[in-house]
Write an enzyme that holds these catalytic residues in place. Structure first.
Site, mmCIF file in Angstrom:
data_model
loop_
_atom_site.group_PDB
_atom_site.id
_atom_site.type_symbol
_atom_site.label_atom_id
_atom_site.label_comp_id
_atom_site.label_asym_id
_atom_site.label_seq_id
_atom_site.Cartn_x
_atom_site.Cartn_y
_atom_site.Cartn_z
ATOM 1 N N GLU A 96 -2.650 -5.174 -4.623
ATOM 2 C CA GLU A 96 -2.288 -3.787 -4.280
ATOM 3 C C GLU A 96 -1.104 -3.783 -3.319
ATOM 4 O OE1 GLU A 96 -2.017 -0.827 -4.795
ATOM 5 O OE2 GLU A 96 -3.685 0.376 -4.057
ATOM 6 N N ASP A 97 -0.300 -2.735 -3.369
ATOM 7 C CA ASP A 97 0.838 -2.656 -2.440
ATOM 8 C C ASP A 97 0.382 -2.289 -1.022
ATOM 9 O OD1 ASP A 97 0.170 -0.046 -3.195
ATOM 10 O OD2 ASP A 97 2.209 0.576 -3.669
ATOM 11 N N ASP A 100 -4.356 2.189 2.501
ATOM 12 C CA ASP A 100 -4.128 3.259 3.469
ATOM 13 C C ASP A 100 -5.483 3.862 3.854
ATOM 14 O OD1 ASP A 100 -2.658 5.117 4.951
ATOM 15 O OD2 ASP A 100 -2.255 6.403 3.243
ATOM 16 N N PHE A 149 5.948 5.881 6.723
ATOM 17 C CA PHE A 149 6.010 5.999 5.268
ATOM 18 C C PHE A 149 6.902 4.891 4.720
ATOM 19 C CE2 PHE A 149 7.051 7.559 1.076
ATOM 20 C CZ PHE A 149 5.789 7.923 0.626
ATOM 21 N N ARG A 162 12.533 1.956 -5.078
ATOM 22 C CA ARG A 162 11.749 0.785 -5.514
ATOM 23 C C ARG A 162 12.600 -0.476 -5.558
ATOM 24 N NH1 ARG A 162 6.716 2.534 -7.513
ATOM 25 N NH2 ARG A 162 6.739 4.521 -8.614
HETATM 26 P P1 5GP Z 1 -5.401 5.044 -0.283
HETATM 27 O O1 5GP Z 1 -5.716 3.714 0.362
HETATM 28 O O2 5GP Z 1 -5.091 6.107 0.744
HETATM 29 O O3 5GP Z 1 -6.409 5.495 -1.274
HETATM 30 O O4 5GP Z 1 -4.091 4.940 -1.138
HETATM 31 C C1 5GP Z 1 -3.228 3.904 -1.012
HETATM 32 C C2 5GP Z 1 -2.062 4.223 -1.905
HETATM 33 O O5 5GP Z 1 -1.318 5.318 -1.370
HETATM 34 C C3 5GP Z 1 -1.112 3.029 -1.903
HETATM 35 O O6 5GP Z 1 -1.442 2.112 -2.892
HETATM 36 C C4 5GP Z 1 0.201 3.722 -2.149
HETATM 37 O O7 5GP Z 1 0.362 3.895 -3.522
HETATM 38 C C5 5GP Z 1 0.043 5.064 -1.448
HETATM 39 N N1 5GP Z 1 0.605 4.962 -0.089
HETATM 40 C C6 5GP Z 1 -0.051 4.809 1.084
HETATM 41 N N2 5GP Z 1 0.807 4.702 2.113
HETATM 42 C C7 5GP Z 1 2.047 4.771 1.575
HETATM 43 C C8 5GP Z 1 3.375 4.681 2.131
HETATM 44 O O8 5GP Z 1 3.600 4.502 3.330
HETATM 45 N N3 5GP Z 1 4.402 4.781 1.240
HETATM 46 C C9 5GP Z 1 4.207 4.971 -0.105
HETATM 47 N N4 5GP Z 1 5.268 5.072 -0.882
HETATM 48 N N5 5GP Z 1 2.971 5.042 -0.656
HETATM 49 C C10 5GP Z 1 1.913 4.947 0.179
HETATM 50 MG MG MG Z 2 -0.826 1.579 -4.733
#
Ligand code: 5GP
Ligand code: MG
Length: 172
Positions: A96-97, A100, A149, A162
Site C-alpha cells: 500500500e502507498d 492514513d 498531503f 504521480r
Molecule cells: P485510509 O487509511 O484513510 O483508509 O486511506 C488511505 C488512502 O488514502 C491511501 O492509500 C491514499 O490512497 C489516500 N491518502 C491518505 N493520505 C494521503 C495523502 O497524503 N496524499 C494522497 N494523495 N492520498 C492520501
Molecule cells: Mg492507497
C-alpha cells in the site's frame, strides 16, 4: 496556489526499499510470496520493491474505492478491480502507498483473511499514525510521516504529480 515540496529524495526512498527488500528476502526465501498492490498509488513503489527483492514472487492488483467524497475515507469500501489470483494457502504481502485512517486497509486485510492465506502481512511506503481511526499493524514500513498531503512517487492529487521521482507534499 500550493507548492510542491520534497519530503524524501529518490535516494532516500531507494535506501529504505533496499532495507525492507532485504528483510523480505530473509522472511520469504523459497515461499514464492504473492504481492498484492493496492492501485493506483502503489504502482511505482511496487515496481521498485519487486526489483529490490530480486527473488521469485508473484504480483497481483486490486483497486479499492471509498464511498463518499473528499479526501477523507468514509470507511465504506468497495472493491473496484478484483484479484485474479487464488489467495488460499499463499504467503500474501499487501503493498500500500499510505496508511492514513486505516479504514481501507483494515477492510481489505479482513477480506483477505477470510480467504485463508498461509500468511498475511502488510507493507506500506508511508504511515500517518496521527490520523489513525482503526488500528492496522504494518509489518514492513519505509517511512512514518506527519499530517501533510503527500504526492509524487506514484501518489496523486486529482491524477496529477504521480510522475515525480521523490515523495513530496503540497504546501499552501
Ligand atoms: P485510509 O487509511 O484513510 O483508509 O486511506 C488511505 C488512502 O488514502 C491511501 O492509500 C491514499 O490512497 C489516500 N491518502 C491518505 N493520505 C494521503 C495523502 O497524503 N496524499 C494522497 N494523495 N492520498 C492520501
Ligand atoms: Mg492507497
Amino acid at each position: 496556489m500550493s507548492t510542491v515540496q520534497v519530503m524524501f529524495s529518490g535516494d532516500e526512498v531507494r535506501r529504505r526499499i533496499e532495507r525492507i527488500a532485504q528483510e523480505m528476502r530473509e522472511d520469504y526465501s523459497d515461499k514464492n510470496p504473492l504481492l498484492i498492490a493496492v492501485l493506483k498509488g502503489s504502482f511505482v513503489f511496487l515496481a521498485d520493491l519487486v526489483r529490490a527483492i530480486n527473488m521469485p514472487l508473484e504480483v497481483d492488483f486490486v483497486r479499492l474505492s471509498s464511498y463518499g467524497s473528499g479526501t477523507e475515507s468514509s470507511g465504506r469500501i468497495k472493491v473496484v478491480h478484483r484479484l485474479g489470483t487464488t489467495v488460499k494457502g499463499r504467503h500474501v504481502i499487501v503493498v500500500e502507498d499510505i496508511v492514513d485512517s486505516g479504514l481501507t486497509l483494515s477492510f481489505f486485510m479482513d477480506e483477505l483473511r477470510r480467504r485463508r492465506p498461509a500468511s498475511l502481512r502488510l507493507c506500506a511506503l508511508l504511515d500517518k499514525p496521527s490520523r489513525r481511526i482503526v488500528p492496522v499493524s504494518i509489518d514492513y514500513l519505509c517511512f512514518t510521516v506527519p499530517e501533510k498531503f503527500v504526492v509524487g512517487y506514484g501518489i496523486d492529487c486529482d491524477e496529477k504529480f504521480r510522475y515525480l521521482p521523490e515523495v513530496c507534499y503540497l504546501e499552501d
